[in-house]
Design an enzyme around this catalytic site. Structure first.
Site, mmCIF file in Angstrom:
data_model
loop_
_atom_site.group_PDB
_atom_site.id
_atom_site.type_symbol
_atom_site.label_atom_id
_atom_site.label_comp_id
_atom_site.label_asym_id
_atom_site.label_seq_id
_atom_site.Cartn_x
_atom_site.Cartn_y
_atom_site.Cartn_z
ATOM 1 N N THR A 1 28.091 34.007 34.063
ATOM 2 C CA THR A 1 29.072 33.661 35.103
ATOM 3 C C THR A 1 28.364 32.782 36.121
ATOM 4 O O THR A 1 27.157 32.899 36.316
ATOM 5 C CB THR A 1 29.637 34.903 35.815
ATOM 6 O OG1 THR A 1 28.580 35.508 36.534
ATOM 7 C CG2 THR A 1 30.219 35.885 34.847
ATOM 8 N N GLU B 1 33.615 38.278 32.153
ATOM 9 C CA GLU B 1 33.326 39.673 31.793
ATOM 10 C C GLU B 1 34.428 40.291 30.928
ATOM 11 O O GLU B 1 34.262 41.384 30.398
ATOM 12 C CB GLU B 1 33.167 40.521 33.065
ATOM 13 C CG GLU B 1 31.926 40.204 33.903
ATOM 14 C CD GLU B 1 32.105 39.019 34.845
ATOM 15 O OE1 GLU B 1 33.025 38.198 34.629
ATOM 16 O OE2 GLU B 1 31.328 38.897 35.802
ATOM 17 N N LYS C 1 39.516 38.180 56.890
ATOM 18 C CA LYS C 1 39.653 39.420 57.660
ATOM 19 C C LYS C 1 40.027 39.078 59.089
ATOM 20 O O LYS C 1 39.227 38.511 59.826
ATOM 21 C CB LYS C 1 38.338 40.191 57.635
ATOM 22 C CG LYS C 1 38.486 41.575 58.185
ATOM 23 C CD LYS C 1 37.255 42.409 57.966
ATOM 24 C CE LYS C 1 37.614 43.854 58.286
ATOM 25 N NZ LYS C 1 36.459 44.682 58.428
ATOM 26 N N TRP D 1 43.795 42.182 56.270
ATOM 27 C CA TRP D 1 43.405 41.142 55.324
ATOM 28 C C TRP D 1 44.508 40.107 55.142
ATOM 29 O O TRP D 1 45.677 40.457 55.015
ATOM 30 C CB TRP D 1 43.100 41.758 53.957
ATOM 31 C CG TRP D 1 41.940 42.697 53.975
ATOM 32 C CD1 TRP D 1 41.994 44.059 53.923
ATOM 33 C CD2 TRP D 1 40.553 42.354 54.059
ATOM 34 N NE1 TRP D 1 40.725 44.578 53.968
ATOM 35 C CE2 TRP D 1 39.821 43.564 54.050
ATOM 36 C CE3 TRP D 1 39.855 41.144 54.141
ATOM 37 C CZ2 TRP D 1 38.430 43.603 54.115
ATOM 38 C CZ3 TRP D 1 38.467 41.188 54.210
ATOM 39 C CH2 TRP D 1 37.772 42.406 54.200
HETATM 40 P P1 ADP Z 1 33.260 32.223 37.849
HETATM 41 O O1 ADP Z 1 34.494 31.669 38.511
HETATM 42 O O2 ADP Z 1 32.383 33.029 38.761
HETATM 43 O O3 ADP Z 1 32.584 31.274 36.970
HETATM 44 P P2 ADP Z 1 34.950 33.415 35.930
HETATM 45 O O4 ADP Z 1 35.312 32.114 35.342
HETATM 46 O O5 ADP Z 1 34.670 34.551 35.048
HETATM 47 O O6 ADP Z 1 33.708 33.304 36.827
HETATM 48 O O7 ADP Z 1 36.050 33.761 36.989
HETATM 49 C C1 ADP Z 1 36.740 34.949 37.057
HETATM 50 C C2 ADP Z 1 37.552 34.999 38.328
HETATM 51 O O8 ADP Z 1 38.468 33.907 38.383
HETATM 52 C C3 ADP Z 1 38.408 36.222 38.459
HETATM 53 O O9 ADP Z 1 37.680 37.325 38.919
HETATM 54 C C4 ADP Z 1 39.451 35.751 39.471
HETATM 55 O O10 ADP Z 1 38.951 35.826 40.796
HETATM 56 C C5 ADP Z 1 39.619 34.298 39.117
HETATM 57 N N1 ADP Z 1 40.821 34.126 38.293
HETATM 58 C C6 ADP Z 1 40.893 33.961 36.970
HETATM 59 N N2 ADP Z 1 42.172 33.817 36.575
HETATM 60 C C7 ADP Z 1 42.935 33.905 37.685
HETATM 61 C C8 ADP Z 1 44.350 33.865 37.952
HETATM 62 N N3 ADP Z 1 45.240 33.660 36.991
HETATM 63 N N4 ADP Z 1 44.753 34.012 39.235
HETATM 64 C C9 ADP Z 1 43.882 34.210 40.236
HETATM 65 N N5 ADP Z 1 42.544 34.260 40.048
HETATM 66 C C10 ADP Z 1 42.077 34.117 38.797
#
Ligand code: ADP
Length: 538
Positions: free
Chosen positions: A183, A325, A436, A441
């Site tokens: 990630t 994950e 916040k 929130w």
């Molecule tokens: P990173 O962005 O750290 O590379 P990921 O690609 O695994 O890691 O991102 C996962 C995160 O992306 C989720 O925990 C969430 O915050 C966000 N995310 C993914 N899909 C959606 C969605 N449809 N709506 C809102 N947030 C999303």
């Protein structure tokens, strides 16, 4: 009494054999600067078995990490299957990461070989000496004229393949590691997620299903989401497994080129992050096409974007939610029964949600500290937690103190969400992006959605700015569509009826572009540091 069914291992080579035996006539098209390159699953299968032979000849350890550094392409798909089907572990490196992160990740995973597209070779080559375990660099010539270094580590993909013998695949332990993906690590070091054969097999079956991507032999699937971004959301396994043909954009990722591929190649299913579809829209609007579904996730899909597709392209966007994950797809916003006959605006609101957990994944919202469950009334929020056979249990050799799983066995997502009475998920924010204010929130996602429904707004990202009295207050960073003008008052007047009074941003800043992360999401971290010294008026 025990059941009496076969203990058939759920492995990636089982997917491979199915495609090899039954879908040889399916096509794979890869975009290139000199035009699309065409092949079939039959040719791909022969080459994939030979690639297994190449990994043996190179002396890659029995469970050695096989790195990739490239675009979506047929060769990348060969690696997707040859590495795990010979017991090795495929490790996709994100070509857009910062150099230090790439070095960290390749060393942490202990990559033994990295397969690199020629068009991105210079990006990789300058780091090769910092990657202590990399013994071979195999160049995949995808066009362009980048110089190929004269170095004993450098080998040519097609030459190796021409000399190789095909091998038998036969992984028997479904719980072996098949691939890994890091990630992006907005805080701390990047974290490695290690997928098993079993999790990949089950995720593949899940995303083929009708409520998700609904793939079959009539489909032509184009993953725009990179193969280095959480497994191309499973499409690179699911499309072949379902007998769907594939269109791989290769380096041809400009919005105009993507729209062209969709039209020319008869694409029926495609998927990518919201910023991709934002860019493609003007090039696809009004064109004849065969699309039946556009998948989108990775960050919230604005209602306005989905509606613009419905109006101008003829189909709305299908939102999905997930994380590296979770393989990554864990929920989809396919309309529930109760909303199939709803009015357009109600349907659009439903599509702006993360939706229903996929069959196989369970979700809950809880207080992050006490794990107290929160009511499913679509108002109460809590940390979204999930469990299921394609949710990660732990990271690979994590830094001290990093824990993914709760004491009662659920995966922490770091997302804050509400759930309605049917358990449909509405993501309020990432925990770290919530604003916040006065002990309460504010959801930056809801504010962004409201602002992006203004007809002159192209993109909007809202971040919290430190405030002496309220702790934090929202600052709206707005990008207007080309040639448009608007004032702060225009934006605020537009959202006033849409959001609670105390959510109203304290200020609107017009910017040229929202900074993006390596996978094309809004980078709130960059915005926060850009406006770190911002002085709010009130
Ligand atoms: P990173 O962005 O750290 O590379 P990921 O690609 O695994 O890691 O991102 C996962 C995160 O992306 C989720 O925990 C969430 O915050 C966000 N995310 C993914 N899909 C959606 C969605 N449809 N709506 C809102 N947030 C999303």
């Amino acid at each position: 009494m025990r059941g009496l069914m076969q203990d058939y291992p759920l492995t990636i080579d089982a997917i491979f054999r199915h495609v090899e035996q039954h879908y040889g006539d399916g096509t794979i098209v890869t975009g290139s600067p000199t035009g699309p390159v065409r092949s079939t699953y039959a040719e791909w299968a022969v080459r994939t078995r030979k690639l297994g032979g190449v990994l043996d000849t190179l002396g890659i350890s029995a469970d050695g990490r096989v790195g990739t550094f490239g675009w979506n392409s047929q060769r990348h798909l060969e690696l997707y299957f040859a590495a795990p089907s010979t017991g090795r572990v495929l490790h996709t490196l994100n070509i857009r990461l910062f150099p230090e992160q790439l070095t960290y990740i390749a060393n942490h995973a202990e990559d033994e070989v990295v397969f690199v597209d020629r068009t991105v070779l210079p990006l990789f080559w300058k780091l090769v000496d910092t990657m202590t375990t990399v013994r071979h660099v195999v160049v995949m010539d995808d066009g362009g004229d980048n110089e190929i270094p004269d170095d004993p580590r450098v080998l040519d993909y097609e030459t190796l393949l021409a000399q190789a013998q095909p091998v038998d695949f036969g992984v028997t332990d479904e719980n072996l590691a098949a691939s890994m993906c890091y990630t992006s690590g907005t805080t701390g070091n990047p974290k490695g997620v290690v997928y098993t054969h079993r999790s990949t097999f089950l995720h593949t079956m899940a995303v083929i299903a009708p409520n998700v991507f609904g793939l079959g032999v009539r489909d032509v699937a184009m993953p725009v989401v990179p193969m280095f971004h959480a497994n191309a959301w499973g499409i690179a396994q699911a499309a072949p497994a379902a007998g769907a043909s594939l269109v791989m954009p290769g380096p041809m990722m400009a919005p105009e080129a993507l729209a062209q591929l969709i039209v020319d190649e008869g694409v029926t299913f495609t998927a990518g992050v919201p910023t991709i579809w934002q860019g493609v829209l003007p090039h696809l609007a009004g064109k004849p096409h065969t699309l039946r579904e556009i998948g989108c996730g990775g960050s919230a899909v604005p209602k306005a974007l989905s509606e613009a597709y419905r109006e101008q392209v003829g189909l709305p966007i299908l939102q999905a939610w997930g994380m590296t994950e979770t393989h990554p797809v864990a929920s989809s916003a396919a309309l529930p029964l109760a909303y199939l006959d709803a009015d357009d605006d109600t349907k659009a609101d439903r599509r702006a949600r993360a939706g229903t957990p996929l069959f196989g994944v369970e979700a809950r919202i809880v207080d992050a500290e006490t794990l107290e469950p929160q009511p499913w009334d679509d108002t109460a929020t809590g940390e979204l937690q999930v469990r299921g056979p394609w949710c990660a249990q732990d990271y690979y050799n994590p830094d001290a103190g990093v824990e993914l799983t709760t004491r009662d066995g659920w995966m922490k997502t770091g997302d804050v969400a509400a759930m309605d009475e049917h358990g449909s998920i509405r993501i309020a924010d990432r925990t770290k992006d919530l604003i916040k204010s006065g002990g309460e929130w504010i959801s930056s996602v809801d504010l962004e959605n409201a602002i992006m429904s203004h007809p002159k707004v192209k993109e909007a990202a809202v971040v919290g700015i430190p405030h002496p009295k309220w702790d934090e207050r929202p600052l709206a960073c707005v990008v207007l569509k080309d040639g448009e003008t608007a004032t702060e008052a225009d934006i605020l007047d537009h959202i006033r009826p849409l959001v609670a009074k105390w959510w109203m941003p304290d200020a609107v800043e017009f910017i040229d572009e929202v900074p993006k992360t390596s996978v094309g999401k809004f980078s709130k971290k960059d915005l926060r540091s850009r406006f770190a010294e911002y002085e709010l008026r009130s």
